[in-house]
Design an enzyme around this catalytic site. Structure first.
Site, PDB file in Angstrom:
ATOM      1  N   ARG A  24       0.819  -1.220   0.000  1.00 20.42           N
ATOM      2  CA  ARG A  24       0.000   0.000   0.000  1.00 20.42           C
ATOM      3  C   ARG A  24       0.855   1.273   0.000  1.00 20.42           C
ATOM      4  O   ARG A  24       0.585   2.191  -0.791  1.00 20.42           O
ATOM      5  CB  ARG A  24      -0.977  -0.026   1.173  1.00 20.42           C
ATOM      6  CG  ARG A  24      -2.099  -1.037   0.984  1.00 20.42           C
ATOM      7  CD  ARG A  24      -3.022  -1.087   2.191  1.00 20.42           C
ATOM      8  NE  ARG A  24      -2.320  -1.509   3.395  1.00 20.42           N
ATOM      9  CZ  ARG A  24      -2.851  -1.510   4.613  1.00 20.42           C
ATOM     10  NH1 ARG A  24      -4.093  -1.081   4.788  1.00 20.42           N
ATOM     11  NH2 ARG A  24      -2.160  -1.927   5.646  1.00 20.42           N
ATOM     12  N   ASN A  42      -6.328  -3.054   1.654  1.00 23.98           N
ATOM     13  CA  ASN A  42      -6.164  -4.506   1.764  1.00 23.98           C
ATOM     14  C   ASN A  42      -7.515  -5.131   2.056  1.00 23.98           C
ATOM     15  O   ASN A  42      -8.282  -4.597   2.868  1.00 23.98           O
ATOM     16  CB  ASN A  42      -5.244  -4.870   2.937  1.00 23.98           C
ATOM     17  CG  ASN A  42      -3.779  -4.766   2.586  1.00 23.98           C
ATOM     18  OD1 ASN A  42      -3.417  -4.619   1.431  1.00 23.98           O
ATOM     19  ND2 ASN A  42      -2.932  -4.821   3.604  1.00 23.98           N
TER      20      ASN A  42
END
Length: 765
Positions: A24, A42
């Site tokens: 990320r 996620n």
């Protein structure tokens, strides 16, 4: 201003090893670079990205992410869908993880500490100085501390350690390398060390615990030290008395110990290697790597570390604790798994006290709980290819994306020895870390625990169970006991599963020529096989050759007592008096009464098992050469024969492995070898010539069979092909003859690969 015509919004769905690897923040940095807005999150399916901005910039973002993902990431699926443009703030956000029904994201294996973290723990000006649990997004524990997906701190054993202000700031900053590194901590807020006696009495804590541990190692003591996936039994590898004490206390007379060394320079003083071996040794997986002993090593370690073989199993430190310990100790250490023989690695100090309190002098523990045990991986290099012998830390759980098939939820429960479990669902296969030999209640419990871990992580409700055909194997019984809750129960023959595992590693479904050589496995005729040359595909197999059968006198007793194997084969040709006339030196210690009793058992076929095992033939030859009396560990005979052959500088003695009626003639082959042993005095030179000739005869015979099926690719599998001398000989001859050889990659060719082979069969039905 961006022309509205050039604007675009896309949703990107990414699956693979994409959680716990800094994916990320990596996406966040690219989004800032290309001036894109949107979100990244996620979830149990992987990573979902929404991007909005200039169409050309979005394409540049996609190209960069595909070509340069985070170092520990692996992208298996990358889908881009154009979606409607929306009005939103001109920012890019990382949003909170989401949990969905069934997870398909791959749990990352634990990785060794990265160079940046290693530098910090040695820097007095850094707040992580000498902190043994330093980590970041690019390194540290993963599988061993995860409780559930998605991989967030509250789902790990770090949940009980609230972050201090400085750690929280690093954790929340997308531009920091510790952003959402779930085990992030420091001396002010994280786990800490404790040193106790072997019965749990407090000695010291934190830095004092490490200092006292090092002091005790220098004194020659044996310590249990907690690592990522379990405890090691540790002692000074240069101290012969300490190594001897560890062997005596652990009842491990000759099985080699692994050695941990501080760095590559130290390793190069102990072993010789090629570029591939040095690369593997220093990779972030940090496996135990088997390499050739340095013949004139300037660094003295105890001869008792790996007696009578020409290899050492070396590995480099993979946690900050190991780095700190080795730097201060300044000598190699024995670091072997803390367990009783045949049982799983121990993960908590209470069990160390109960089971190994009489083995260790003290215990270096810490308070970060190990939720999922994971041993050290063991590898070697054969023909410049990695061969995994124990699939564990650094590599496992091993995930294999399936390109063309949607898989019903399936569990393959593997073999009795060197057990692993394989799981299939959606477009994924997962192989568990090494579980071990299922010969004890503790290992069977570990088998159950591992099953439950994967079922919990991935919310699995298996509809298909796959097992070995041996009815007495623990995994077979487990599968049959639960068959009423499954749609299908599928048995797969052991040696066929070996071949299938190599096919699965290559996602191959057509016919192959498989050579499956191991110690044992139930055949379709009710006998124990172990030397199968077969033509196989995903629908079935046909055996075209195997060693002619012989008896295991006393059944399983013969596995540890190779003289029973040797005598059983000799009894097929010679009377007892003729065997005495052979004047075999190794039989001088056998009393006439023992040989007579074994002959009676053999003749009456009472308490005997029929086998064609190549592994047992290796045992018999090693015994006849005087290399081994009792088999103390799996593969011992093969290691000793390999060492003898490697040391041979002369032309190997020529033997012929004859084939008749689809059988290699075991008795003829072994009796020729016995004649060569009897006709001259057995010197080291002679032993080397015979060992090399024995394996060369097998390689030549395999190549002759392969030449009859030249269009088929070759699979070499089964534990016997962990013998590097034999394997390289076969590969060399097969390659020279133009054969294609399937490479198993990270899939073990020993029984650890059986579960994958079983699963591959079920997937393709």
């Amino acid at each position: 201003m961006i022309n509205p015509i050039e604007q675009q919004r896309v949703r990107i769905l990414i699956n693979g090893i994409v959680q716990g690897v800094g994916f990320r923040p990596h996406v966040y940095r690219y989004a800032l670079e290309y001036q894109l807005t949107g979100t990244v999150l996620n979830d149990s399916q992987g990573v979902t990205i929404e991007l909005q901005g200039d169409k050309r910039q979005i394409q540049l973002f996609i190209n960069c992410l595909k070509e340069m993902p985070p170092p520990l990431a692996r992208i298996d699926k990358f889908e881009v869908v154009i979606i409607p443009i929306i009005s939103e703030n001109s920012i890019f956000e990382i949003i909170q993880s989401q949990q969905q029904s069934q997870a398909v994201v791959a749990v990352s294996a634990d990785k060794s500490s990265c160079e940046a973290c290693n530098q910090e723990i040695m820097d007095p000006a850094n707040r992580h100085y000498q902190y043994p649990f330093t980590n970041c997004t690019n390194c540290g524990p993963r599988y061993t501390l995860i409780q559930a997906l998605p991989y967030d701190r509250e789902n790990t054993s770090m949940a009980k350690f609230p972050m201090c202000e400085q750690c929280a700031e690093s954790y929340q900053n997308p531009l920091n390398r510790r952003y959402h590194a779930q085990p992030v901590s420091c001396p002010n807020c994280g786990p800490s060390l404790t040193l106790t006696t072997n019965q749990g009495r407090f000695i010291a804590e934190k830095q004092n615990a490490l200092d006292e541990c090092i002091h005790r190692l220098k004194l020659g003591q044996v310590l249990a030290i907690k690592g990522l996936g379990g405890f090691h039994l540790v002692c000074d590898a240069t101290n012969s008395s300490a190594v001897a004490a560890l062997r005596l206390r652990k009842h491990r007379p000759t099985k080699p110990f692994a050695i941990m060394v501080a760095n590559l320079d130290t390793a190069k003083q102990l072993v010789l290697g090629n570029d591939k071996e040095w690369e593997l040794l220093s990779s972030q997986a940090r496996p135990i790597t088997l390499m050739k002993k340095h013949p004139t090593s300037p660094l003295r370690i105890s001869e008792n570390v790996a007696p009578n073989i020409d290899k050492l199993g070396l590995f480099l430190p993979y946690t900050p604790l190991h780095h700190l310990l080795l730097k201060e100790l300044n000598r190699p250490i024995v670091a072997t798994s803390a367990n009783l023989s045949g049982e799983p690695i121990i993960t908590n100090s209470r069990k160390i006290q109960e089971k190994l309190g009489n083995v260790v002098d003290a215990i270096l523990d810490h308070d970060r709980e190990i939720l999922n045990a994971c041993d050290d991986s063991v590898v070697q290099v054969i023909d410049n290819q990695i061969q995994v012998m124990r699939l564990a830390r650094g590599y496992a759980p091993l995930s294999l994306p399936i390109k063309d098939k949607q898989v019903s939820t399936s569990i393959a429960v593997g073999a009795q020895q060197k057990n692993t479990i394989a799981f299939g669902f959606d477009h994924n296969i997962f192989i568990s870390p090494h579980i071990g030999d299922l010969n004890s209640i503790e290992t069977e419990d570990y088998f159950e625990t591992t099953l439950e871990t994967f079922k919990r992580l991935y919310k699995l409700k298996p509809s298909i169970l796959i097992h070995d055909k041996h009815p007495d194997y623990s995994p077979t019984r487990w599968a049959k006991d639960r068959s009423k809750n499954a749609d299908q129960l599928i048995p797969v023959q052991h040696h066929y599963a070996h071949v299938l595992s190599v096919m699965a590693a290559n996602q191959y479904t057509n016919s192959v020529m498989g050579f499956s050589f191991d110690g044992t496995g139930l055949g379709d005729d009710g006998n124990l096989w172990g030397s199968e040359a077969m033509i196989a595909d995903t629908k079935g197999f046909s055996t075209i050759c195997q060693f002619s059968p012989f008896q295991l006198i006393g059944a399983e007793e013969a596995i540890k007592d190779p003289r029973r194997v040797l005598l059983a084969i000799l009894f097929q040709r010679y009377s007892i008096n003729e065997i005495y006339d052979l004047k075999l030196p190794v039989l001088n210690s056998c009393s006439p009464q023992l040989i007579s009793n074994l002959h009676k058992i053999w003749k009456n076929n009472s308490h005997c098992i029929n086998t064609s095992s190549a592994g047992r033939i290796f045992d018999a030859v090693a015994y006849a050469l005087g290399l081994v009396e009792q088999v103390e560990f799996d593969g011992q005979a093969g290691m000793l024969l390999e060492s003898a052959a490697n040391n041979n500088k002369e032309k190997p003695i020529k033997f012929t492995l004859k084939k008749q009626n689809n059988q290699w003639q075991t008795v003829h082959f072994l009796c020729d070898i016995i004649s060569a042993i009897s006709e001259q005095q057995l010197t080291d030179k002679r032993i080397g010539q015979i060992s090399a000739g024995f394996m060369e005869a097998i390689a030549i015979s395999l190549c002759q069979i392969a030449s009859e099926h030249k269009s088929l690719p070759i699979a070499l599998c089964g534990g016997v092909f962990q013998n590097r001398y034999l394997h390289e000989l076969c590969r060399s001859k097969l390659t020279a003859s133009g054969h294609k050889i399937l490479v198993p990659g990270l899939v073990p060719i020993n029984d650890e690969g059986i579960s994958l082979g079983q699963l591959w069969y079920a997937i393709n039905q």
